[in-house]
Motif scaffolding. Structure first.
Motif, PDB file in Angstrom:
ATOM      1  N   ALA A 278      -6.518 -41.921  46.191  1.00  0.00           N
ATOM      2  CA  ALA A 278      -6.428 -40.973  47.314  1.00  0.00           C
ATOM      3  C   ALA A 278      -7.473 -41.285  48.376  1.00  0.00           C
ATOM      4  O   ALA A 278      -7.962 -40.405  49.072  1.00  0.00           O
ATOM      5  CB  ALA A 278      -6.585 -39.546  46.804  1.00  0.00           C
ATOM      6  N   GLY A 279      -7.848 -42.567  48.511  1.00  0.00           N
ATOM      7  CA  GLY A 279      -8.783 -42.980  49.565  1.00  0.00           C
ATOM      8  C   GLY A 279      -8.055 -43.143  50.885  1.00  0.00           C
ATOM      9  O   GLY A 279      -6.908 -42.680  51.031  1.00  0.00           O
TER      10      GLY A 279
ATOM     11  N   ASP B  43      -5.552 -39.367  41.709  1.00  0.00           N
ATOM     12  CA  ASP B  43      -6.852 -40.057  41.719  1.00  0.00           C
ATOM     13  C   ASP B  43      -7.570 -39.658  40.438  1.00  0.00           C
ATOM     14  O   ASP B  43      -7.002 -38.978  39.572  1.00  0.00           O
ATOM     15  CB  ASP B  43      -7.673 -39.697  42.981  1.00  0.00           C
ATOM     16  CG  ASP B  43      -8.650 -40.813  43.371  1.00  0.00           C
ATOM     17  OD1 ASP B  43      -9.562 -41.106  42.574  1.00  0.00           O
ATOM     18  OD2 ASP B  43      -8.495 -41.404  44.461  1.00  0.00           O
ATOM     19  N   ILE B  44      -8.825 -40.113  40.293  1.00  0.00           N
ATOM     20  CA  ILE B  44      -9.522 -39.851  39.020  1.00  0.00           C
ATOM     21  C   ILE B  44     -10.154 -38.459  38.977  1.00  0.00           C
ATOM     22  O   ILE B  44     -10.398 -37.931  37.910  1.00  0.00           O
ATOM     23  CB  ILE B  44     -10.617 -40.911  38.713  1.00  0.00           C
ATOM     24  CG1 ILE B  44     -11.341 -41.336  39.991  1.00  0.00           C
ATOM     25  CG2 ILE B  44     -10.025 -42.101  37.992  1.00  0.00           C
ATOM     26  CD1 ILE B  44     -12.427 -42.379  39.806  1.00  0.00           C
ATOM     27  N   LYS B  45     -10.455 -37.895  40.153  1.00  0.00           N
ATOM     28  CA  LYS B  45     -11.108 -36.583  40.169  1.00  0.00           C
ATOM     29  C   LYS B  45     -10.362 -35.632  41.089  1.00  0.00           C
ATOM     30  O   LYS B  45      -9.888 -36.026  42.156  1.00  0.00           O
ATOM     31  CB  LYS B  45     -12.552 -36.706  40.662  1.00  0.00           C
ATOM     32  CG  LYS B  45     -13.474 -37.340  39.646  1.00  0.00           C
ATOM     33  CD  LYS B  45     -14.906 -37.199  40.106  1.00  0.00           C
ATOM     34  CE  LYS B  45     -15.812 -37.984  39.173  1.00  0.00           C
ATOM     35  NZ  LYS B  45     -16.952 -38.546  39.856  1.00  0.00           N
ATOM     36  N   GLU B  46     -10.333 -34.350  40.632  1.00  0.00           N
ATOM     37  CA  GLU B  46      -9.630 -33.292  41.368  1.00  0.00           C
ATOM     38  C   GLU B  46     -10.115 -33.211  42.830  1.00  0.00           C
ATOM     39  O   GLU B  46      -9.308 -33.110  43.747  1.00  0.00           O
ATOM     40  CB  GLU B  46      -9.914 -31.966  40.650  1.00  0.00           C
ATOM     41  CG  GLU B  46      -9.070 -30.806  41.095  1.00  0.00           C
ATOM     42  CD  GLU B  46      -7.798 -30.651  40.244  1.00  0.00           C
ATOM     43  OE1 GLU B  46      -6.889 -29.999  40.734  1.00  0.00           O
ATOM     44  OE2 GLU B  46      -7.754 -31.189  39.115  1.00  0.00           O
TER      45      GLU B  46
ATOM     46  N   ASN C 111      -9.261 -33.643  48.647  1.00  0.00           N
ATOM     47  CA  ASN C 111      -9.663 -34.181  49.952  1.00  0.00           C
ATOM     48  C   ASN C 111      -8.505 -34.991  50.562  1.00  0.00           C
ATOM     49  O   ASN C 111      -8.211 -34.873  51.757  1.00  0.00           O
ATOM     50  CB  ASN C 111     -10.910 -35.062  49.779  1.00  0.00           C
ATOM     51  CG  ASN C 111     -11.362 -35.641  51.095  1.00  0.00           C
ATOM     52  OD1 ASN C 111     -11.538 -34.911  52.062  1.00  0.00           O
ATOM     53  ND2 ASN C 111     -11.507 -36.953  51.149  1.00  0.00           N
ATOM     54  N   GLY C 112      -7.813 -35.767  49.720  1.00  0.00           N
ATOM     55  CA  GLY C 112      -6.664 -36.553  50.189  1.00  0.00           C
ATOM     56  C   GLY C 112      -5.584 -35.636  50.765  1.00  0.00           C
ATOM     57  O   GLY C 112      -5.037 -35.904  51.843  1.00  0.00           O
TER      58      GLY C 112
ATOM     59  N   CYS D 114       4.527 -32.288  48.496  1.00  0.00           N
ATOM     60  CA  CYS D 114       3.401 -33.139  48.116  1.00  0.00           C
ATOM     61  C   CYS D 114       2.624 -32.512  46.956  1.00  0.00           C
ATOM     62  O   CYS D 114       2.011 -31.460  47.104  1.00  0.00           O
ATOM     63  CB  CYS D 114       2.488 -33.332  49.326  1.00  0.00           C
ATOM     64  SG  CYS D 114       1.206 -34.547  49.032  1.00  0.00           S
ATOM     65  N   LYS D 115       2.690 -33.179  45.798  1.00  0.00           N
ATOM     66  CA  LYS D 115       1.977 -32.661  44.607  1.00  0.00           C
ATOM     67  C   LYS D 115       0.719 -33.496  44.404  1.00  0.00           C
ATOM     68  O   LYS D 115       0.564 -34.553  44.983  1.00  0.00           O
ATOM     69  CB  LYS D 115       2.868 -32.801  43.367  1.00  0.00           C
ATOM     70  CG  LYS D 115       4.255 -32.174  43.506  1.00  0.00           C
ATOM     71  CD  LYS D 115       4.215 -30.732  43.065  1.00  0.00           C
ATOM     72  CE  LYS D 115       5.562 -30.019  43.117  1.00  0.00           C
ATOM     73  NZ  LYS D 115       6.332 -30.096  44.357  1.00  0.00           N
ATOM     74  N   LYS D 116      -0.148 -32.972  43.528  1.00  0.00           N
ATOM     75  CA  LYS D 116      -1.368 -33.739  43.228  1.00  0.00           C
ATOM     76  C   LYS D 116      -1.551 -33.802  41.717  1.00  0.00           C
ATOM     77  O   LYS D 116      -1.040 -32.945  40.976  1.00  0.00           O
ATOM     78  CB  LYS D 116      -2.583 -33.075  43.882  1.00  0.00           C
ATOM     79  CG  LYS D 116      -2.811 -31.654  43.405  1.00  0.00           C
ATOM     80  CD  LYS D 116      -4.069 -31.051  43.980  1.00  0.00           C
ATOM     81  CE  LYS D 116      -4.238 -29.634  43.432  1.00  0.00           C
ATOM     82  NZ  LYS D 116      -5.468 -28.998  43.833  1.00  0.00           N
ATOM     83  N   SER D 117      -2.289 -34.801  41.263  1.00  0.00           N
ATOM     84  CA  SER D 117      -2.514 -34.933  39.829  1.00  0.00           C
ATOM     85  C   SER D 117      -3.708 -35.851  39.538  1.00  0.00           C
ATOM     86  O   SER D 117      -4.075 -36.679  40.366  1.00  0.00           O
ATOM     87  CB  SER D 117      -1.263 -35.504  39.152  1.00  0.00           C
ATOM     88  OG  SER D 117      -1.507 -35.730  37.783  1.00  0.00           O
ATOM     89  N   VAL D 118      -4.313 -35.642  38.353  1.00  0.00           N
ATOM     90  CA  VAL D 118      -5.313 -36.611  37.878  1.00  0.00           C
ATOM     91  C   VAL D 118      -4.817 -37.239  36.569  1.00  0.00           C
ATOM     92  O   VAL D 118      -5.566 -37.889  35.855  1.00  0.00           O
ATOM     93  CB  VAL D 118      -6.712 -35.957  37.671  1.00  0.00           C
ATOM     94  CG1 VAL D 118      -7.365 -35.649  39.003  1.00  0.00           C
ATOM     95  CG2 VAL D 118      -6.627 -34.727  36.793  1.00  0.00           C
TER      96      VAL D 118
END
Ligand code: NAD
Length: 396
Positions: free
Chosen positions: A15-16, A37-40, A45-46, A76-80
């Motif tokens: 998520a950079g 990404d590796i951290k929530e 931030n992404g 748009c979902k997010k996950s680690v």
């Protein structure tokens, strides 16, 4: 033309700056996107960056009438947890740090856990797709897709095979690339017919670093201030910034990592010099750390470009890029030079070397021969196609 209508769910790993840019354009194209990404906090931030980017795109009239930003963000979902989100994925973009081992691990994990049709596209700047896919379960579905920063503004994407990649996977990558919008116009999705670490653009952009790294070391030994080197480059005439400022802006570690990779793949001449190595060791990575060649305050370097050192020849960069472009033709990675100049302009906003090269190849070949003589950097020896000028007949 290959049918991509069944591709609905896209996962973006990393998520950079590149990852959230790719995720934004995939959302704008109508795909369901999961950012991983590796951290929530990094993923959050992404997501914030994506929402900001979508709002800007809307102001420019680039979001379809009647579609709200909140509608798009719902897709748009997010996950680690990469292994679980790829179970439903049709296409995965990888944009994590430029470390081969990490890219391989991610490729293996995705191919182990995703459905058989899922394609994995790496945004690597410098590695072989063959190496990234080396231990993966379905190497035929692994491709390279190289975007440019910022993804939403730079309209090019380069799409490339590894040794085991199927033509189908490459075709799907090219079609997906065409679908991803760009604020400046249509996206140029370039099919590269043969594997080339660094694709087209970084093949051209990295060899000048052999020369620049040598100049940095010479300047350091002679006690010449960095701003005089940037003044030599006639910064803001030929290029938007001189080489010290540009490397600070892009991140010294970015150039360093790609040089290390090219050192292994192409030539030991790519080994980063003393200055670059010392900056990376000290963690002085440029704008992002506040210190690199320069001190950075409020996103700007503290520099005065009023005195030249007379050490850096700005034409050398173009000469080196012309030579490398000619090598791409010799190696049959491209069949004509027009595509090389198109990639440079749409991807980096820097004009390609072939236009000016047609009138300067003889002078530039001599400049390269002279530099090889004094530096011993044999990788920069002009190739036959450049010296003869025969590339002029190979436009398409
Ligand atoms: P970045 O440092 O901004 O982002 C990399 C992200 O990867 C970070 O958020 C990091 O937390 C994440 N990450 C690291 N290990 C991970 C893992 N195991 N799982 C999930 N996420 C992980 O880097 P960037 O500039 O966005 O570059 C990403 C890739 O794109 C690199 O391969 C780079 O070479 C390539 N690239 C960069 C540019 C550029 O101009 N920055 C241009 C083209 C390609």
């Amino acid at each position: 033309m290959v049918d991509i209508s069944k591709i609905k769910n896209i996962v973006v790993v990393g998520a950079g700056v590149m990852g959230y840019g790719i995720a934004q354009v995939a959302l704008m194209a109508g795909f369901n996107v999961t950012l991983v990404d590796i951290k929530e906090n990094i993923v959050n931030n992404g997501l914030t960056k994506i929402e900001e980017g979508l709002k800007k795109a809307q102001k420019k009239g680039k979001i379809e009438e009647g579609v709200s930003i909140s509608d798009l963000m719902l897709k748009c979902k997010k996950s680690v947890d990469l292994s679980s989100v790829v179970k439903e994925s049709d296409f995965v973009f990888e944009a994590v740090v430029e470390k081969l081992e990490i890219k391989k691990q991610i490729c293996n994990l995705v191919m182990e856990n995703s459905p058989p049709h899922c394609i994995f596209a790496s945004n690597t700047s410098s590695f072989r797709i063959t190496d990234i896919a080396e231990d993966a379960k379905r190497p035929e579905n692994v491709i390279g897709m190289h975007f440019f920063l910022p993804v939403v503004l730079q309209c090019c994407v380069e799409v490339m095979k590894g040794e085991k990649t199927s033509d189908h996977a490459l075709d799907v990558g090219v079609e997906i690339g065409k679908r991803l919008p760009c604020l400046k116009g249509k996206r140029l999705s370039v099919r590269i017919k043969k594997e080339s670490p660094g694709f087209i653009a970084n093949r051209l952009l990295m060899p000048p670093l052999i020369y620049l790294s040598w100049v940095f070391d010479q300047a350091f030994e002679k006690g010449i201030p960095w701003e005089q080197i940037d003044a030599d480059a006639e910064a803001r005439k030929l290029t938007p910034m001189g080489p010290c400022e540009l490397n600070d802006y892009l991140g010294i570690d970015t150039a360093f990592n790609v040089m290390k990779s090219f050192e292994k793949i192409f030539s030991t001449d790519f080994a980063p010099g003393k200055v670059l190595t010392s900056l990376v060791k000290k963690g002085n990575l440029g704008r992002k750390t506040g210190q690199g060649f320069y001190n950075w305050k409020d996103g700007k370097p503290e520099i005065q470009l009023n005195k030249k050192a007379g050490l850096l020849n700005p034409e050398m960069t173009m000469a080196i890029m012309l030579n490398e472009g000619c090598k791409l033709l010799e190696e049959n990675i491209v069949s004509g030079y027009k595509i090389v100049d198109d990639v440079m302009l749409t991807g980096t906003s820097i004009p390609g070397p072939f236009g000016p090269g047609k009138n300067n190849y003889e002078k530039w070949s001599e400049m390269l021969e002279d530099f090889v003589e004094i530096s011993g950097k044999k990788y920069l020896k002009p190739c036959e196609l450049m010296k003869s000028g025969d590339f002029i007949n190979m436009r398409k």
